[in-house]
Design an enzyme around this catalytic site. Structure first.
Site, PDB file in Angstrom:
ATOM      1  CG  HIS A  19      -1.976  -1.033   1.088  1.00  0.00           C
ATOM      2  ND1 HIS A  19      -2.519  -1.746   2.206  1.00  0.00           N
ATOM      3  CD2 HIS A  19      -2.376  -1.607  -0.271  1.00  0.00           C
ATOM      4  CE1 HIS A  19      -3.540  -2.753   1.751  1.00  0.00           C
ATOM      5  NE2 HIS A  19      -3.317  -2.543   0.327  1.00  0.00           N
ATOM      6  CG  HIS A  42      -6.516 -11.329  -7.390  1.00  0.00           C
ATOM      7  ND1 HIS A  42      -5.918 -11.091  -8.567  1.00  0.00           N
ATOM      8  CD2 HIS A  42      -7.003 -12.911  -7.699  1.00  0.00           C
ATOM      9  CE1 HIS A  42      -5.887 -11.937  -9.443  1.00  0.00           C
ATOM     10  NE2 HIS A  42      -6.387 -13.171  -8.765  1.00  0.00           N
ATOM     11  CB  SER A 103      -5.732  -2.793  -2.700  1.00  0.00           C
ATOM     12  OG  SER A 103      -4.313  -3.404  -2.250  1.00  0.00           O
ATOM     13  CD  GLU A 123     -11.868 -11.552  -3.674  1.00  0.00           C
ATOM     14  OE1 GLU A 123     -11.863 -12.952  -3.567  1.00  0.00           O
ATOM     15  OE2 GLU A 123     -10.841 -10.726  -3.856  1.00  0.00           O
ATOM     16  N   GLY A 152     -10.276 -12.044 -11.995  1.00  0.00           N
ATOM     17  CA  GLY A 152      -9.597 -10.594 -12.202  1.00  0.00           C
ATOM     18  C   GLY A 152      -8.746 -10.642 -13.465  1.00  0.00           C
ATOM     19  CG  ASP A 177      -3.323  -7.764  -4.381  1.00  0.00           C
ATOM     20  OD1 ASP A 177      -4.239  -7.843  -5.325  1.00  0.00           O
ATOM     21  OD2 ASP A 177      -3.396  -7.289  -3.212  1.00  0.00           O
TER      22      ASP A 177
END
Length: 296
Positions: A19, A42, A103, A123, A152, A177
């Protein structure tokens, strides 16, 4: 396939690296007026309670954001680290650290309504996707943010190249990620970057990955370097290892990495300033290290 829950790991040292890097990248990209299409492949649940059963079970935030907050930022901390800390603190206005933003909410907090930035969230986890949709609904952001229960890796393709902004420019930032819970995630990330660069070569692509004793994990950054070099695009690779405390050598994640294609030219210096401080503040035993390398 659906056993991984990011709530177990929210606010850990890997989130700090991810982040902090994401915020520094967005700050740079948003200096230009043209709108941005932001994609999180994700996305997880978006927001996490650090006092929940999930978070307390792993307690990983204790070696991440909670440890940083216990020390408290001061004027000597690097700018990128202070910026990250201030953004996270903004989700806890009473000063008690209960909420950690994933995120999606990090990106949402930095989006500009006037520039008409757009956020696309994917997701697949059946529970997390519902929680994510509910969390986003509370923002009442309308069409500015879209949530999809979809793979994704596949869903990203529909947004590259991104639609032109009001000024006619096409700009995108993509965060990739996955959990890496299954080995196939590693080659999927490489394939995704390769395909994305063909679709939209000027996008900014951020990949998080765990540094673990698995061949696929060590091969991934090498593969990404090759893909970026073949495409003639700049790249940056950063790793953070907080070490292992005595007696925990075989447990938990101690290191992770961020690989960026088309990174801001300002990011290398920012990470070179921030990561040594993070190692000093979060370090907990043997193996502490950091590294930042780039194509230039």
């Amino acid at each position: 396939m659906f056993s991984y829950r990011h709530a177990f790991h929210a606010g850990n040292h890997a989130d700090v690296l991810k982040h902090l890097t994401l915020i520094a990248t967005l700050r740079h990209l948003m200096q230009k007026e043209g709108g941005l299409t932001l994609v999180d492949t994700h996305a997880g649940a978006g927001l996490y309670r650090l006092d929940s059963d999930f978070s307390e079970t792993g307690g990983e935030a204790k070696d991440g954001i909670l440890k940083l907050l216990a020390i408290k930022p001061d004027g000597d901390w690097p700018e990128a680290l202070r910026d990250y800390m201030e953004l996270v603190a903004g989700f806890n206005p009473d000063g008690r650290m209960r909420i950690y933003p994933g995120s999606p909410f990090v990106m949402q907090r930095l989006m500009r309504e006037q520039a008409r930035d757009k956020l696309k969230l994917f997701e697949m986890h059946p529970t997390d996707s519902k929680v994510l949709a509910a969390n986003i609904a509370q923002l009442q952001a309308g069409r500015q943010i879209a949530v999809a229960r979809q793979d994704g890796f596949e869903g990203l393709k529909a947004f590259l190249p991104p639609p032109p902004s009001a000024s006619g420019s096409r700009r995108a930032l993509v965060l990739i990620d996955p959990s890496y819970e299954i080995k196939s995630d590693y080659p999927k990330v490489g394939t995704c970057i390769q395909d994305s660069l063909k679709r939209f070569a000027t996008g900014s692509y951020l990949v998080w990955y765990p540094v673990i004793p698995r061949p696929e994990a060590h091969e991934l950054p090498r593969r990404l370097k090759t893909l970026a070099n073949q495409a003639g695009k700049p790249w940056l690779h950063a790793t953070l290892n907080i070490g292992r405390a005595p007696g925990t050598e075989s447990h938990g994640l101690s290191a992770s990495g961020m690989f960026l294609v088309n990174p801001p030219f300002t990011l290398k210096a920012q990470l070179q300033a921030a990561l040594p401080t993070l190692v000093t503040l979060l370090g907990r035993g043997t193996g502490q290290a950091w590294a930042v390398e780039s194509s230039s």
